[in-house]
Design an enzyme around this catalytic site. Structure first.
Site, PDB file in Angstrom:
ATOM      1  N   GLY A  14     -14.290  40.686  -4.649  1.00 50.14           N
ATOM      2  CA  GLY A  14     -15.403  39.982  -5.266  1.00 50.14           C
ATOM      3  C   GLY A  14     -16.065  38.992  -4.326  1.00 50.14           C
ATOM      4  O   GLY A  14     -15.440  38.003  -3.927  1.00 50.14           O
TER       5      GLY A  14
ATOM      6  N   ILE B  93     -17.309  31.861  -5.058  1.00 54.20           N
ATOM      7  CA  ILE B  93     -15.995  31.466  -4.557  1.00 54.20           C
ATOM      8  C   ILE B  93     -15.513  32.440  -3.494  1.00 54.20           C
ATOM      9  O   ILE B  93     -15.017  32.027  -2.439  1.00 54.20           O
ATOM     10  CB  ILE B  93     -14.992  31.385  -5.723  1.00 54.20           C
ATOM     11  CG1 ILE B  93     -15.441  30.324  -6.721  1.00 54.20           C
ATOM     12  CG2 ILE B  93     -13.583  31.086  -5.208  1.00 54.20           C
ATOM     13  CD1 ILE B  93     -14.707  30.379  -8.051  1.00 54.20           C
TER      14      ILE B  93
ATOM     15  N   THR C 279      -7.302  33.315  -8.982  1.00 60.68           N
ATOM     16  CA  THR C 279      -7.934  32.065  -9.400  1.00 60.68           C
ATOM     17  C   THR C 279      -9.219  32.372 -10.171  1.00 60.68           C
ATOM     18  O   THR C 279     -10.034  31.475 -10.389  1.00 60.68           O
ATOM     19  CB  THR C 279      -8.276  31.184  -8.186  1.00 60.68           C
ATOM     20  OG1 THR C 279      -9.156  31.906  -7.306  1.00 60.68           O
ATOM     21  CG2 THR C 279      -7.028  30.770  -7.436  1.00 60.68           C
TER      22      THR C 279
ATOM     23  N   ARG D 237     -10.091  35.135 -13.292  1.00 62.37           N
ATOM     24  CA  ARG D 237      -9.917  35.259 -14.735  1.00 62.37           C
ATOM     25  C   ARG D 237      -8.619  36.013 -15.018  1.00 62.37           C
ATOM     26  O   ARG D 237      -8.300  36.987 -14.321  1.00 62.37           O
ATOM     27  CB  ARG D 237     -11.099  36.019 -15.362  1.00 62.37           C
ATOM     28  CG  ARG D 237     -12.431  35.282 -15.279  1.00 62.37           C
ATOM     29  CD  ARG D 237     -12.460  34.063 -16.202  1.00 62.37           C
ATOM     30  NE  ARG D 237     -13.762  33.420 -16.231  1.00 62.37           N
ATOM     31  CZ  ARG D 237     -14.110  32.391 -15.461  1.00 62.37           C
ATOM     32  NH1 ARG D 237     -13.233  31.900 -14.595  1.00 62.37           N
ATOM     33  NH2 ARG D 237     -15.320  31.849 -15.561  1.00 62.37           N
TER      34      ARG D 237
ATOM     35  N   ASP E  41      -3.336  30.931 -11.021  1.00 62.91           N
ATOM     36  CA  ASP E  41      -3.905  29.749 -11.645  1.00 62.91           C
ATOM     37  C   ASP E  41      -4.502  30.094 -13.001  1.00 62.91           C
ATOM     38  O   ASP E  41      -4.776  29.213 -13.807  1.00 62.91           O
ATOM     39  CB  ASP E  41      -4.982  29.128 -10.744  1.00 62.91           C
ATOM     40  CG  ASP E  41      -5.491  27.808 -11.291  1.00 62.91           C
ATOM     41  OD1 ASP E  41      -4.658  26.903 -11.507  1.00 62.91           O
ATOM     42  OD2 ASP E  41      -6.711  27.677 -11.521  1.00 62.91           O
TER      43      ASP E  41
ATOM     44  N   GLU F 108      -4.019  32.671 -21.601  1.00 60.51           N
ATOM     45  CA  GLU F 108      -4.261  31.553 -20.689  1.00 60.51           C
ATOM     46  C   GLU F 108      -3.018  30.689 -20.533  1.00 60.51           C
ATOM     47  O   GLU F 108      -2.730  30.195 -19.448  1.00 60.51           O
ATOM     48  CB  GLU F 108      -5.436  30.710 -21.183  1.00 60.51           C
ATOM     49  CG  GLU F 108      -5.785  29.580 -20.234  1.00 60.51           C
ATOM     50  CD  GLU F 108      -7.102  28.920 -20.557  1.00 60.51           C
ATOM     51  OE1 GLU F 108      -7.423  27.916 -19.904  1.00 60.51           O
ATOM     52  OE2 GLU F 108      -7.809  29.403 -21.456  1.00 60.51           O
TER      53      GLU F 108
ATOM     54  N   HIS G 147      -4.590  26.510 -14.570  1.00 63.82           N
ATOM     55  CA  HIS G 147      -6.055  26.562 -14.455  1.00 63.82           C
ATOM     56  C   HIS G 147      -6.603  25.248 -13.893  1.00 63.82           C
ATOM     57  O   HIS G 147      -7.502  24.626 -14.461  1.00 63.82           O
ATOM     58  CB  HIS G 147      -6.685  26.867 -15.812  1.00 63.82           C
ATOM     59  CG  HIS G 147      -8.030  27.523 -15.703  1.00 63.82           C
ATOM     60  ND1 HIS G 147      -8.630  28.191 -16.742  1.00 63.82           N
ATOM     61  CD2 HIS G 147      -8.909  27.604 -14.657  1.00 63.82           C
ATOM     62  CE1 HIS G 147      -9.812  28.663 -16.366  1.00 63.82           C
ATOM     63  NE2 HIS G 147      -9.996  28.311 -15.101  1.00 63.82           N
TER      64      HIS G 147
ATOM     65  N   ALA H 216      -7.311  25.084 -10.343  1.00 63.87           N
ATOM     66  CA  ALA H 216      -7.923  25.337  -9.034  1.00 63.87           C
ATOM     67  C   ALA H 216      -9.342  24.803  -8.984  1.00 63.87           C
ATOM     68  O   ALA H 216      -9.814  24.361  -7.938  1.00 63.87           O
ATOM     69  CB  ALA H 216      -7.908  26.835  -8.725  1.00 63.87           C
TER      70      ALA H 216
END
Length: 345
Positions: A172, A176, A254, A256, A279, A284, A303, A305
Site C-alpha cells: 500500500g 503512510i 499499523t 486496519r 497495533d 480491535e 492502536h 501508532a
C-alpha cells in the site's frame, strides 16, 4: 495600502464562525492556547465541542457555523443534520473522514479537509522503529539476556539478526506507506512495494521495486501493511499468504485489523514460524484469553501508532492551518476528494 489592509480573496463583511464537533475532552488536547488564538484571529470561535447533533443547541450551532472543525467522536454529518446551515467547510483534525462524512454528504458541495498527512508521520515513525528492531531481533535478544543475565556469543545465537541487505515489503502506497518507504530508503534495505494504483516509475521514485502480493509475502523479511480497509483487501494476509512467509519473518500491521485473518495469524505465530507487530487487530480489542498478548514473538499495542499525547498538537496545528487557508483563500492545502475515498483509508 498596507498588507494588513488588503482585501483577502475569501474575505467578507460578516465574521466567520468556527465550531468544533468531537469528543468534549479532545479539543483542549488538540488545540493549545496559541492555536486557539490563531482561530480567534479569523472570526468567532465557539470553544465548546459538540458531540451530539440531536439537541437544539447543537443544531443551532451547526446552522450558524461557517467552518466545522471535527475530530474523533464527531457524529455522522448526515445531510439532514446540516440542512439549512451556512456551513462551507469541514476540517478534520485527524485522519480518515469516512467515519463521520457519509457518501450523501458530498452532494451538498461542502469542502472537506483532513489532517491525514500529519497523522501519517507518527504511524510511519512507529513502523520504521518496529521494522528496524524486528530485523535486529531485539525482542528475542532482550528476553534471553534478561533471563540469563550473563554474557554470550550473540552473533552465534542470532546469526541472521540485523538490517543490512534485508528485504522489506510494503503493501500500500498510502500516505503512510509512502512515508515509510521514504524513511527506509536511508537504510541498506531492499524495498518492495505492492499497490495496484501505483506505476513502476512512481515506485522507483519511492526507492522500491514493484512486486506482487505473493512475492512480497514469500521473499520479505518484514511485511508491513499500509492498505485501506476495503472489500478487496479484507484478509489479504490470510492463511495461504502467511504460509508463504519465510521462517522468522515478521508481519507488521499499523493499518486496519481487517487486513489480517486473526485466526490464521494466531496459528502461524503459535507455531513459532513467523513473528508479528500488531497495533491494530480484528476485533480491535482481542479477547482476554488471546495468546497474542503474551507470545514472545508478538509486539501488541492498542492502536497507538497514530497521534498520541503531545503528537495531538500536530493534528490541531494542521487543522488550524487548513482553516486559515480556507478563510483567506477559499481553498485547502490538503483537501479530501470524494472520488479517491474508495481506494484510500
Amino acid at each position: 495600502m498596507n498588507v494588513d489592509d488588503q482585501v483577502l480573496p475569501n474575505s467578507r463583511s460578516v465574521p466567520w464562525t468556527i465550531s468544533f464537533a468531537m469528543r468534549p475532552d479532545l479539543r483542549s488536547r488538540l488545540f493549545d492556547e496559541a492555536a486557539m488564538h490563531r482561530l480567534a484571529a479569523l472570526g468567532s470561535v465557539r470553544a465548546e465541542a459538540i458531540d451530539d447533533f440531536t439537541s437544539p443547541t447543537a443544531r443551532e450551532a451547526l446552522r450558524t457555523s461557517d467552518v466545522l472543525v471535527t475530530g474523533w467522536g464527531c457524529p455522522a454529518l448526515e445531510p439532514d443534520v446540516v440542512a439549512g446551515s451556512r456551513l462551507q467547510a469541514v476540517v478534520h483534525a485527524a485522519g480518515t473522514v469516512k467515519n463521520h462524512v457519509p457518501d450523501a454528504f458530498w452532494s451538498l458541495g461542502i469542502a472537506v479537509s483532513s489532517a491525514a498527512d500529519a497523522n501519517a508521520i507518527p504511524v510511519a515513525e512507529y513502523t520504521i522503529a518496529q521494522v528496524l528492531l524486528a530485523n535486529k531481533e531485539i525482542g528475542a535478544i532482550r528476553s534471553a539476556y534478561r533471563s540469563e543475565r550473563a554474557g554470550a556469543d550473540w552473533n552465534a545465537r542470532f546469526p541472521h539478526a540485523g538490517n543490512y541487505r534485508r528485504t522489506v515489503g510494503v503493501v500500500g502506497a498510502s500516505k503512510i506507506g509512502r512515508r515509510v518507504l521514504q524513511f527506509l530508503a536511508a537504510f541498506d534495505l531492499d524495498l518492495l512495494l505492492h499497490d495496484p494504483y501505483v506505476d513502476s516509475d512512481t515506485t522507483r521514485r519511492l526507492g522500491a521495486r514493484q512486486a506482487g502480493l505473493d512475492e512480497i509475502f514469500r521473499t520479505s523479511d518484514v511485511v508491513t501493511l499500509h492498505a485501506p480497509d476495503l472489500p478487496e483487501t479484507r484478509h489479504l494476509a490470510d492463511a495461504r499468504r502467511l504460509a508463504l512467509m519465510r521462517p522468522g519473518a515478521v508481519l507488521v500491521n499499523t493499518a486496519r485489523g481487517g487486513l489480517v485473518d486473526t485466526t490464521a495469524l494466531t496459528d502461524a505465530v503459535l507455531s513459532n514460524r513467523i513473528r508479528a507487530v500488531l497495533d491494530v487487530t480484528e476485533p480491535e480489542i482481542l479477547p482476554v484469553d488471546s495468546p497474542l498478548y503474551d507470545h514472545p514473538g508478538v509486539v501488541l499495542t492498542p492502536h497507538v501508532a497514530g497521534s498520541v499525547g503531545g503528537e495531538l498538537r500536530r493534528l490541531g496545528d494542521t487543522a488550524v492551518s487548513e482553516v486559515e487557508s480556507w478563510v483567506r483563500t477559499g481553498a485547502f492545502r490538503t483537501p479530501v476528494r470524494p472520488e479517491t475515498l474508495a481506494i484510500t483509508a
